[in-house]
Scaffold this active site. Structure first.
Site, PDB file in Angstrom:
ATOM      1  N   GLU A  70       0.878  -1.174   0.000  1.00 21.84           N
ATOM      2  CA  GLU A  70       0.000   0.000   0.000  1.00 21.84           C
ATOM      3  C   GLU A  70       0.912   1.219   0.000  1.00 21.84           C
ATOM      4  O   GLU A  70       1.741   1.372   0.892  1.00 21.84           O
ATOM      5  CB  GLU A  70      -0.887  -0.034   1.234  1.00 21.84           C
ATOM      6  CG  GLU A  70      -1.787  -1.265   1.227  1.00 21.84           C
ATOM      7  CD  GLU A  70      -2.443  -1.460   2.561  1.00 21.84           C
ATOM      8  OE1 GLU A  70      -3.108  -0.528   2.990  1.00 21.84           O
ATOM      9  OE2 GLU A  70      -2.267  -2.523   3.160  1.00 21.84           O
ATOM     10  N   CYS A 117      -1.700   9.395   3.526  1.00 29.15           N
ATOM     11  CA  CYS A 117      -1.698   8.940   2.135  1.00 29.15           C
ATOM     12  C   CYS A 117      -2.969   9.430   1.446  1.00 29.15           C
ATOM     13  O   CYS A 117      -3.018   9.591   0.236  1.00 29.15           O
ATOM     14  CB  CYS A 117      -1.599   7.429   2.073  1.00 29.15           C
ATOM     15  SG  CYS A 117      -2.874   6.626   3.016  1.00 29.15           S
TER      16      CYS A 117
END
Ligand code: NAP
Length: 515
Positions: free
Chosen positions: A286, A320
């Site tokens: 990720e 993020c």
């Protein structure tokens, strides 16, 4: 009987009793500052000579804790022990593994403010951000425990006459868990417990900026009764220990959350077969984002501006999912820019130990320098409307910064900055906005503010990212409700906090017996 999953409520800090309780937790954590933490291999606590020192980003000389640092020899020992333990742990009843998570979640709930307060000191999170981080950690354990119980039950197959047919999920083996520092509890807990509840044993290599909160979680797992060797806590340098673990032939999978650069490095290294390796390593990666909020001409502009400010500057833009691009229809561009600027000015910068400061420091010197470099580039690529100043005399503080009139192809329109810097980009119309939205190599989160049903339906189809929101901020995914993970260079779309997540840590065995 297990109750249905419901997300952990956030703490209401407008209530005095909650503020008092959090202040007490901050005092408790303050009294623990400077403590030494061992690494843990198969339950053995090992103090090494080499250390990682964790500092407070808001007061850069204040030591949060000192953590033992693994070398390759200790990494080898950890992986051998984890491989041995796997042979037992994989046979441990799935419901028992789930109950371990429920127990750990209950302890974390009791010690919630202590863990959150640790993140205020170690990561520079505001009270509310730290509280949300701990709540998400609790959610991951509650959710994955329930998921494991579901997956351990009978799985659907087509019955054939004269046979019994079964499908059984079985674990993979030894996993390497490599989390980032920005959700130093939630992401670490989700990645670790997701792998472990699925029946794997792991080596947990925390991010070097936040090893103390990780050490506290390793202690909590012991308190919850986890058998020795299931989670091996191994702080160390990404370059030295990380590469070694990734390349090891006994490593069965790597679960990574972090930058695009390191994620791709791990993917490449894991694809190479080491002598003695019996499997293809699985990589769950990720990675970063260049997330956008697109504002169409008919949107509620005040709501849009609130969402842009919350998404761009929450935890100083170090998410993020942070909004680093506001793409605004030309008809409402000036108005949105003014509203965002006014609202960003109202943020209170300072040491987040004080509840009034909702905007703290960036994580360390390297981040401070890198973000400042992007601000300098941005000043040439657009018009500086707000901020642009920084001060690292006490802690690593950078003002909320807005750079307007940015071209979509500009460096600050394309690269992840991971700090409080917002690029504002003008769109000719909705279609142009969609083109700009999709015009990066990432695809993690994003929002559209619009009223027209036609526009919203088009947005559902055309806006390409793993987590798409309408008329709300691009941050703050809730476990179970918003399974989280991105497309393209944002990662392998592993959707944490969703029904597919545990499958990444298991393989499916089909068993048929002729009657
Ligand atoms: P990072 O620098 O890539 O580090 C992440 C982890 O990788 C750390 O534990 C780091 O250890 C380790 N590492 C470094 N080099 C390694 C190597 N050669 N082999 C194995 N491991 C290695 O990222 P970060 O600065 O911690 O986190 C910020 C990034 O994470 C941003 O790009 C953000 O977008 C991304 N992120 C993505 C998600 C998502 O869900 N997609 C969520 C959160 C964050 P050391 O600390 O020891 O270097």
């Amino acid at each position: 009987m297990i109750k249905e999953f419901t997300p952990e409520p956030l703490t209401d800090f407008s209530k005095e009793e909650n503020r008092k309780a959090f202040e007490a937790a901050l005092e408790l954590v303050k009294s623990q500052l400077g403590k030494e933490y061992p690494l843990i291999i198969n339950g053995e606590k090992i103090f090494t000579e080499k250390k990682i020192v964790s500092y407070n980003p808001a007061k850069k000389d204040e030591v949060i804790g000192v953590v033992s640092k693994a070398n390759q020899e200790l990494a080898e020992k950890a992986i051998q022990e984890a491989a041995k333990k796997f042979e037992e742990w994989k046979r441990f009843p799935a419901e028992g593994r789930a109950r371990l998570l429920f127990k750990a979640a209950a302890i974390l709930r009791r010690r919630k403010h202590e863990f959150s307060a640790t993140m205020v000191y170690e990561a520079g999170k505001s009270w509310a951000e730290a509280d949300a981080d701990t709540a998400e950690a609790i959610d991951f354990m509650e959710y994955y425990g329930r998921e494991m119980v579901r997956l351990a039950g009978p799985q659907k197959v087509t019955p054939l006459d004269g046979e019994t047919n079964d499908l059984v999920y079985i674990p993979l083996g030894v996993g390497i868990i490599i989390p980032p520092w920005n959700f130093p509890l939630a992401i670490l807990v989700g990645m670790t417990t997701g792998a472990v509840v699925s029946g794997n044993t792991v080596i947990l290599k925390p991010a070097s900026a936040t090893p103390v909160i990780a050490a506290k979680f390793a202690e909590l797992l012991e308190e919850a009764g986890i058998p020795a060797g299931v989670v091996n806590y191994l702080p160390g340098s990404g370059g030295e220990v990380g590469d070694y673990l990734v390349e090891h032939p006994l490593t069965r999978f790597i679960s990574f959350t972090g930058s695009r650069e390191i994620g791709l490095r791990i993917t490449e290294k894991a694809a190479k077969i080491s002598p003695g390796q019996k499997w293809i390593k699985r990589v769950i990666a990720e990675m970063g984002g260049k997330d956008a909020i697109l504002v169409d001409h008919d949107a509620d502009l005040n709501d849009a501006a609130n969402a842009i400010v919350a998404s761009a500057y929450g935890f100083q833009g170090q998410k993020c999912s942070a909004c680093s691009r506001a793409i605004v229809h030309k008809d409402v561009y000036d108005e949105v820019l003014n509203l965002v600027t006014e609202k960003a000015k109202a943020l209170s910068i300072g040491d987040p130990v004080n509840v009034k400061n909702n905007f703290g420091p960036v994580i360390d010197k390297a981040a401070f320098d890198s973000i400042n470099r992007y601000i300098e580039i941005g000043k040439k690529e657009g018009r500086l409307v707000l901020g642009g100043n920084s001060d690292d005399s006490v802690g690593y503080f950078i003002e909320p910064t807005i750079i307007a009139d940015v071209d979509s192809k500009a460096v600050i329109g394309q690269e992840e900055i991971f700090g409080p810097v917002l690029a504002v980009i003008k769109a000719e119309d909705f279609e142009d906005g969609v083109r700009i939205f999709n015009d990066t190599e990432y695809g993690l989160t994003g929002s559209l503010f619009a009223r027209s049903r036609e526009t919203i339906e088009k947005g559902r189809e055309e806006l390409h990212c793993g987590n798409l929101y309408f008329n709300r901020k691009s941050t703050g995914a809730i476990v179970g409700a918003h399974p989280f993970g991105g497309f393209n260079m944002s990662g392998t779309d592993s959707k944490t906090g969703g029904q597919d997540y545990l499958l990444l840590f298991m393989q499916l065995k089909s068993i048929s017996e002729k009657l």
